[in-house]
Design a protein around this motif. Sequence first.
Motif, PDB file in Angstrom:
ATOM      1  N   LEU A 274       0.823  -1.203   0.000  1.00  0.00           N
ATOM      2  CA  LEU A 274       0.000   0.000   0.000  1.00  0.00           C
ATOM      3  C   LEU A 274       0.861   1.260   0.000  1.00  0.00           C
ATOM      4  CD1 LEU A 274      -2.787  -1.061   2.533  1.00  0.00           C
ATOM      5  CD2 LEU A 274      -3.043  -0.713   0.073  1.00  0.00           C
ATOM      6  N   ASP A 275       2.148   1.100  -0.237  1.00  0.00           N
ATOM      7  CA  ASP A 275       3.069   2.230  -0.276  1.00  0.00           C
ATOM      8  C   ASP A 275       3.276   2.663  -1.726  1.00  0.00           C
ATOM      9  OD1 ASP A 275       5.218   3.860   1.271  1.00  0.00           O
ATOM     10  OD2 ASP A 275       6.253   3.092  -0.501  1.00  0.00           O
ATOM     11  N   LEU A 326       0.178  -3.625   6.858  1.00  0.00           N
ATOM     12  CA  LEU A 326      -0.623  -4.645   7.520  1.00  0.00           C
ATOM     13  C   LEU A 326      -1.686  -4.008   8.404  1.00  0.00           C
ATOM     14  CD1 LEU A 326      -1.075  -7.665   8.063  1.00  0.00           C
ATOM     15  CD2 LEU A 326       0.545  -7.486   9.960  1.00  0.00           C
ATOM     16  N   ASN A 327      -1.312  -2.993   9.157  1.00  0.00           N
ATOM     17  CA  ASN A 327      -2.276  -2.304  10.004  1.00  0.00           C
ATOM     18  C   ASN A 327      -3.431  -1.750   9.173  1.00  0.00           C
ATOM     19  OD1 ASN A 327      -0.626  -2.831  12.151  1.00  0.00           O
ATOM     20  ND2 ASN A 327       0.157  -0.754  12.362  1.00  0.00           N
ATOM     21  N   LEU A 332      -9.204  -2.463   6.911  1.00  0.00           N
ATOM     22  CA  LEU A 332     -10.032  -2.386   5.705  1.00  0.00           C
ATOM     23  C   LEU A 332     -10.813  -3.660   5.411  1.00  0.00           C
ATOM     24  CD1 LEU A 332      -7.516  -0.564   3.307  1.00  0.00           C
ATOM     25  CD2 LEU A 332      -9.639   0.391   4.230  1.00  0.00           C
ATOM     26  N   THR A 333     -10.337  -4.805   5.887  1.00  0.00           N
ATOM     27  CA  THR A 333     -10.985  -6.052   5.528  1.00  0.00           C
ATOM     28  C   THR A 333     -10.953  -7.043   6.674  1.00  0.00           C
ATOM     29  OG1 THR A 333     -10.935  -7.965   4.017  1.00  0.00           O
ATOM     30  CG2 THR A 333      -8.832  -6.912   4.496  1.00  0.00           C
ATOM     31  N   ARG A 334     -12.007  -7.848   6.752  1.00  0.00           N
ATOM     32  CA  ARG A 334     -12.052  -8.953   7.707  1.00  0.00           C
ATOM     33  C   ARG A 334     -11.565 -10.250   7.067  1.00  0.00           C
ATOM     34  NH1 ARG A 334     -17.019  -6.593   8.011  1.00  0.00           N
ATOM     35  NH2 ARG A 334     -17.964  -8.368   6.926  1.00  0.00           N
ATOM     36  N   VAL A 412      -1.486  -3.426  15.067  1.00  0.00           N
ATOM     37  CA  VAL A 412      -1.594  -4.856  14.776  1.00  0.00           C
ATOM     38  C   VAL A 412      -0.215  -5.477  14.605  1.00  0.00           C
ATOM     39  CG1 VAL A 412      -2.501  -6.564  13.163  1.00  0.00           C
ATOM     40  CG2 VAL A 412      -3.836  -4.514  13.687  1.00  0.00           C
ATOM     41  N   PHE A 413       0.603  -4.848  13.772  1.00  0.00           N
ATOM     42  CA  PHE A 413       1.895  -5.444  13.452  1.00  0.00           C
ATOM     43  C   PHE A 413       2.782  -5.558  14.681  1.00  0.00           C
ATOM     44  CE2 PHE A 413       6.380  -4.936  12.249  1.00  0.00           C
ATOM     45  CZ  PHE A 413       6.537  -6.108  11.525  1.00  0.00           C
TER      46      PHE A 413
END
Length: 505
Positions: A274-275, A326-327, A332-334, A412-413
């Motif tokens: 996502l970068d 990752l965060n 954004l998604t389950r 999260v990470f």
Amino acid sequence: MSAIILTTINARYIHASLGLRWLYANLGELQPQARIQEYTLTDQITDMAEKILDATPKVVGIGVYIWNAAQVRQLVGVLKRVAPETVVVLGGPEVSHLPLRVDLNEADYIIQGEGERAFAGLCRAILAQKPPTQRIIQSEPVEVDSLAPPYALYTDEDLAHRLIYVEASRGCPFRCEFCLSSIDPRVRPFAIDRFLADMEALWQRGARTFKFVDRTFNANPGLALQILDYFLEKSTPFHVHFEVIPDHFPEAIKQRLARFPAGTLQLEVGIQTLDAQTAANISRRLDLDRIRDNLAFLERETTAHLHVDLIVGLPGESIAQFGRNLNALVSLTRGEIQIGVLKKLSGTTINRHDHAHGMVYSPDPPYEILCNNLIGFTEMQAMKRLARFWDLIYNSGNFHRTAPLLWQDGDVFAGFAAFSRWLYGQTLATWQIGLPRLCELLFTFLVQEKGMTETEVADSLAADILVIKGRVLPKVVQEHVSRVPAERRSLGESLTRRQQRHHQA
């Protein structure tokens, strides 16, 4: 006896080889002299060779992939020592591009590229005792509508017990530097009427699980719509898998995806990073706003099971940046978030970054990155372990309620990385950690390292793990599980069996 044996070594029994069936379907008049034999990585090399040579073949064609290249090398060695007169022909992605990094010099011929026409022609020449002199045969992309379809070659046993792989198109319009699909930028769709007729023939025979191997199913909206409409007309339960690009969902496709019943649709969504700068480094198009909007739509408006990919080790991307990716994805998604490790595949252009970014890769399949100028070897090893533990805890579906306790501060990470380090310290392993043992370790970490009470952790685990019989769980968890009503335990058993089938696929 069979003059031609077509064989490969699949990763698992459930994976039927579409490539072998394409080759067999296009042998023409040689079909009666040919046979398909499939094996798996758990089979013994000498047993494979024995069964192949039982047919006293003149030609053995072997499909070579990143997961079986080392085993194919051994198999070729046995075949050529025991039956040196047998002509061994190799094809498939792992031998189609230079350099060849597994020593396959004992093979007689290598076909590079799409092999349907080239393999049939080579077999004719060999059987006519007019073998070509060149060992490596270059094959150009075929006109897909000139090929005989392979789908009738799936057996009744395949339909009952294995994934049915199908393809509506070949090629990919994108140029992602780590991906072999980027080598063939011309997307070649199969004639849709004929393709759907083949799907209907499979359906009438009882096929209900279809896995599309198209690299970008939604790149051609017109083709995608007709295929989606075909499945939406079915009333019997089924399961269909598509690989999609995350920033290309026209409204008409969204409308169709929203209509699929629960449990019927799986979408593999290629994110990778996502970068924006990392994406630019690897020639990957990235429209972040559209990706976020489309993931939100898929989560909110569809019942599709999502499988989203991130890659560790991309040139110019640090561990900190990967952690931010990752965060963001977790928010954004389950769905499942598959953490992959960058591989250097022959034929791709990812090698252009080797010097500038200090990219060092393993010389052996699957050619994973070992380190680069931002991630040292020890750190990369830790990330590979994290990816494995992420599968066990997050992607397994067994700890939906408990896993978030690892990152209660929202990072999260960082939270999961701490657990990953601790877990490896306790087990010194990433494999063969059973679910009861994993549950016990998660309980211990949350209580001892995160300071949570036994009761609150046990409550969470009891809600997650309704099927464990408690034989090795902490006593407090056993007590909570034993109090779960019988009807909830039955539901949990059903859900876990479905999750296990999904992950096997």
